[in-house]
Design a protein around this motif. Structure first.
Motif, PDB file in Angstrom:
ATOM      1  N   ILE A   1      51.965  36.659  19.260  1.00 46.91           N
ATOM      2  CA  ILE A   1      50.957  36.471  18.213  1.00 46.91           C
ATOM      3  C   ILE A   1      51.360  35.312  17.295  1.00 46.91           C
ATOM      4  O   ILE A   1      50.537  34.465  16.934  1.00 46.91           O
ATOM      5  N   GLY A   2      52.654  35.266  16.929  1.00 45.00           N
ATOM      6  CA  GLY A   2      53.129  34.195  16.058  1.00 45.00           C
ATOM      7  C   GLY A   2      53.026  32.830  16.697  1.00 45.00           C
ATOM      8  O   GLY A   2      52.622  31.846  16.061  1.00 45.00           O
ATOM      9  N   ALA A   3      53.377  32.749  17.986  1.00 48.50           N
ATOM     10  CA  ALA A   3      53.318  31.466  18.687  1.00 48.50           C
ATOM     11  C   ALA A   3      51.889  30.953  18.802  1.00 48.50           C
ATOM     12  O   ALA A   3      51.645  29.741  18.782  1.00 48.50           O
ATOM     13  N   LEU A   4      50.939  31.875  18.912  1.00 48.60           N
ATOM     14  CA  LEU A   4      49.530  31.479  18.994  1.00 48.60           C
ATOM     15  C   LEU A   4      48.961  31.093  17.639  1.00 48.60           C
ATOM     16  O   LEU A   4      47.878  30.502  17.565  1.00 48.60           O
ATOM     17  N   ASP A   5      49.691  31.437  16.568  1.00 50.90           N
ATOM     18  CA  ASP A   5      49.217  31.193  15.205  1.00 50.90           C
ATOM     19  C   ASP A   5      47.824  31.797  15.002  1.00 50.90           C
ATOM     20  O   ASP A   5      46.890  31.134  14.562  1.00 50.90           O
ATOM     21  N   GLU A   6      47.734  33.079  15.376  1.00 50.70           N
ATOM     22  CA  GLU A   6      46.476  33.819  15.237  1.00 50.70           C
ATOM     23  C   GLU A   6      46.667  34.885  14.163  1.00 50.70           C
ATOM     24  O   GLU A   6      46.989  36.042  14.438  1.00 50.70           O
ATOM     25  N   PRO A   7      46.481  34.535  12.880  1.00 51.62           N
ATOM     26  CA  PRO A   7      46.770  35.487  11.802  1.00 51.62           C
ATOM     27  C   PRO A   7      45.879  36.726  11.812  1.00 51.62           C
ATOM     28  O   PRO A   7      46.236  37.742  11.205  1.00 51.62           O
ATOM     29  N   GLU A   8      44.740  36.654  12.493  1.00 45.23           N
ATOM     30  CA  GLU A   8      43.853  37.821  12.526  1.00 45.23           C
ATOM     31  C   GLU A   8      44.179  38.780  13.664  1.00 45.23           C
ATOM     32  O   GLU A   8      43.571  39.842  13.771  1.00 45.23           O
ATOM     33  N   LEU A   9      45.128  38.428  14.517  1.00 46.99           N
ATOM     34  CA  LEU A   9      45.593  39.358  15.541  1.00 46.99           C
ATOM     35  C   LEU A   9      46.656  40.266  14.949  1.00 46.99           C
ATOM     36  O   LEU A   9      47.563  39.797  14.253  1.00 46.99           O
ATOM     37  N   VAL A  10      46.568  41.554  15.251  1.00 44.45           N
ATOM     38  CA  VAL A  10      47.576  42.503  14.769  1.00 44.45           C
ATOM     39  C   VAL A  10      47.957  43.440  15.915  1.00 44.45           C
ATOM     40  O   VAL A  10      47.236  43.559  16.916  1.00 44.45           O
ATOM     41  N   ILE A  11      49.094  44.080  15.762  1.00 46.60           N
ATOM     42  CA  ILE A  11      49.496  45.128  16.708  1.00 46.60           C
ATOM     43  C   ILE A  11      48.808  46.420  16.289  1.00 46.60           C
ATOM     44  O   ILE A  11      49.007  46.913  15.179  1.00 46.60           O
ATOM     45  N   GLY A  12      47.973  46.955  17.194  1.00 41.08           N
ATOM     46  CA  GLY A  12      47.205  48.160  16.874  1.00 41.08           C
ATOM     47  C   GLY A  12      47.865  49.443  17.322  1.00 41.08           C
ATOM     48  O   GLY A  12      47.773  50.460  16.639  1.00 41.08           O
ATOM     49  N   CYS A  13      48.541  49.402  18.478  1.00 36.02           N
ATOM     50  CA  CYS A  13      49.164  50.612  19.017  1.00 36.02           C
ATOM     51  C   CYS A  13      50.451  50.258  19.741  1.00 36.02           C
ATOM     52  O   CYS A  13      50.507  49.248  20.451  1.00 36.02           O
ATOM     53  N   LEU A  14      51.446  51.099  19.580  1.00 36.15           N
ATOM     54  CA  LEU A  14      52.682  51.033  20.358  1.00 36.15           C
ATOM     55  C   LEU A  14      52.720  52.306  21.192  1.00 36.15           C
ATOM     56  O   LEU A  14      53.043  53.375  20.695  1.00 36.15           O
ATOM     57  N   ASN A  15      52.335  52.172  22.463  1.00 39.10           N
ATOM     58  CA  ASN A  15      52.121  53.344  23.305  1.00 39.10           C
ATOM     59  C   ASN A  15      53.326  53.737  24.140  1.00 39.10           C
ATOM     60  O   ASN A  15      53.516  54.905  24.460  1.00 39.10           O
ATOM     61  N   ALA A  16      54.112  52.755  24.557  1.00 43.01           N
ATOM     62  CA  ALA A  16      55.280  52.979  25.403  1.00 43.01           C
ATOM     63  C   ALA A  16      56.228  51.802  25.180  1.00 43.01           C
ATOM     64  O   ALA A  16      55.846  50.805  24.554  1.00 43.01           O
ATOM     65  N   PRO A  17      57.480  51.905  25.644  1.00 43.40           N
ATOM     66  CA  PRO A  17      58.436  50.822  25.380  1.00 43.40           C
ATOM     67  C   PRO A  17      57.934  49.438  25.787  1.00 43.40           C
ATOM     68  O   PRO A  17      58.277  48.442  25.134  1.00 43.40           O
ATOM     69  N   LYS A  18      57.151  49.354  26.838  1.00 42.71           N
ATOM     70  CA  LYS A  18      56.606  48.062  27.249  1.00 42.71           C
ATOM     71  C   LYS A  18      55.086  48.118  27.377  1.00 42.71           C
ATOM     72  O   LYS A  18      54.508  47.530  28.276  1.00 42.71           O
ATOM     73  N   GLN A  19      54.446  48.794  26.436  1.00 41.92           N
ATOM     74  CA  GLN A  19      52.988  48.788  26.376  1.00 41.92           C
ATOM     75  C   GLN A  19      52.557  48.725  24.918  1.00 41.92           C
ATOM     76  O   GLN A  19      52.681  49.693  24.178  1.00 41.92           O
ATOM     77  N   THR A  20      52.085  47.560  24.529  1.00 46.57           N
ATOM     78  CA  THR A  20      51.648  47.308  23.161  1.00 46.57           C
ATOM     79  C   THR A  20      50.184  46.897  23.185  1.00 46.57           C
ATOM     80  O   THR A  20      49.762  46.137  24.048  1.00 46.57           O
TER      81      THR A  20
END
Length: 433
Positions: A154-173
């Motif tokens: 998200i940071g590399a894309l410089d998309e401030p309106e993107l957020v992490i909505g769910c952390l479902n599993a160790p490798k599923q965001t």
């Protein structure tokens, strides 16, 4: 000494399965009774019979459900969770904890006695109304990476309106944000060889842009009475146990804009000697996330197989894990490209389609072809999670030249290669040469 505690998991809005609860209804009167209560309450909000849709007539696939008023599908999912809890507790199950994921928190709180079933129906209808203005203005997508990697993306894309909505599993965001930003993130994830799947949701849940919907939701809840909790409820959104001193209506409303940290919640319960996790609702999305988070625990998804719901409920009562699932040695790999000729010739037959599907799935998943039988359930028996199935179905659409849009097919409607082959044949017949 290990206590072997049981947690009931209440899934969110994806937890619908064609024909769900019909077999269970033949043995458990709680099914029809619960949906009759839901119908009576829903009628006060102008919603037609959910019972008729779920339990009568031809079973409705998800596409048909999505064409109905929003409240019908959401009340069906909500009702399946409440019914599962009622059947299991009536038969003697005493869960240590109830854990709801996003939308599932409302069913968990009804099951815990904090709200009546009628008020739970009102909550579902009010939530749908509160979010109506946000439909079509956002999206969500799953990324096959942990929180840190997804945050860097998200940071590399410089998309401030993107957020992490769910952390479902160790490798599923799951990320949430404007449609265009989600699509840019998808292109970047694919370029980095990260799994990516856009979710079939009409808005950006768990996003701060919906803050105004919280106030609207609270206004629509006016008059709902909060009652003492009869079961312990752990919130993966608030990261703690709920108590009677909480304003639970506000807590549920805040779930629309705050992130879901399901992985943390599962680890907290596991640390408290919870070793059995039961999906209180259709499919097995949450138990699969549990297996990826705390391997070795027992997981049961009673309604996963529509032909064996009563058996699944019996397994849940005794804490018996679902049947073993054979897995590929490298089951976590990102699905790799496979070249398969398009199957559009008029003489295309079922066996030819199955052969092509076996080749595609075998190469992508590193499974032996003989394990990929026509009837084998991809998730329940072979351990292929829903995200990989979504990616593979998109490839099926592309390789067979089907009219479906990539990512449009629902994995719970196509649980086996046989079901996928039937869809390919039916769809190919409608495609002009």
């Amino acid at each position: 000494m290990t206590k072997n505690r049981t947690a009931l998991l209440f899934p969110g809005l994806g937890a619908y399965s064609t024909g769900m609860l019909r077999q269970a209804a033949r043995e458990h009167p709680e099914v029809a009774e619960t949906f009759a209560e839901i119908d009576r309450a829903a009628a006060h909000h102008g919603v037609s019979s959910v019972t008729q849709v779920v339990l009568h007539g031809e079973p409705r696939p998800i596409r048909e459900m999505l064409s109905l008023p929003t409240e019908i599908l959401q009340l069906a999912i909500f009702g399946a969770s409440v019914v599962t809890h009622r059947v299991l507790t009536a038969a003697g199950l005493r869960p240590y904890a109830l854990l709801g994921h996003s939308f599932g928190e409302m069913a968990a709180l009804v099951a815990a006695g904090a709200f009546s079933l009628a008020d739970g129906v009102r909550l579902v209808c009010a939530r749908a109304e509160a979010l109506a203005d946000w439909e079509g203005k956002g999206a969500m997508a799953a990324i096959g990476a942990n929180e840190a990697v997804t945050g860097h993306l998200i940071g590399a894309l410089d998309e401030p309106e993107l957020v992490i909505g769910c952390l479902n599993a160790p490798k599923q965001t799951v990320i949430s944000g404007p449609v265009e930003a989600i699509e840019r993130a998808g292109r970047a994830a694919k370029a980095l060889d990260l799994f990516y799947a856009k979710l079939h949701l009409p808005y950006a849940s768990h996003h701060p842009s919906a803050r105004a919907a919280v106030g609207r939701f609270l206004g629509l809840m006016d008059g709902i009475e909060q009652k003492p909790l009869e079961h312990r409820v752990y919130s993966p959104v608030h990261g703690r146990w709920y108590s009677d001193s909480d304003d639970l209506k506000l807590a549920v409303a805040e779930c629309m804009v705050l992130p879901v940290r399901f992985t943390d919640a599962v680890r907290d319960l596991h640390a408290a000697d919870t070793t059995v996790f039961v999906e209180a609702g259709a499919l097995n999305a949450l138990t699969r996330c549990v297996e990826l988070t705390v391997p070795g625990v027992r997981t049961i998804a009673p309604l996963l197989d529509p032909a064996d719901e009563t058996g699944g409920l019996r397994r849940a009562l005794v804490g018996q894990a679902d049947p073993p699932k054979p897995r590929a040695d490298n089951a976590s790999v990102v699905v790799a490209p496979v070249e398969i000729p398009a199957a559009r010739e008029p003489e295309l037959g079922k066996e030819a389609v199955l052969a092509k599907l076996r080749a595609l799935y075998s190469t992508a998943l590193e499974y032996p072809e003989d394990a990929l039988t026509e009837q084998a359930l991809l998730e329940a028996e072979l351990g292929v999670d829903s995200l990989k199935q979504t990616a593979l179905l998109s490839r099926v659409v592309e390789e067979f030249g089907l009219p479906d849009q990539p990512g449009e097919l629902r994995v719970w409607e196509l649980p086996s290669l046989g079901a996928i082959a039937r869809h390919v044949l039916e769809s190919s017949a409608r495609v002009p040469s």
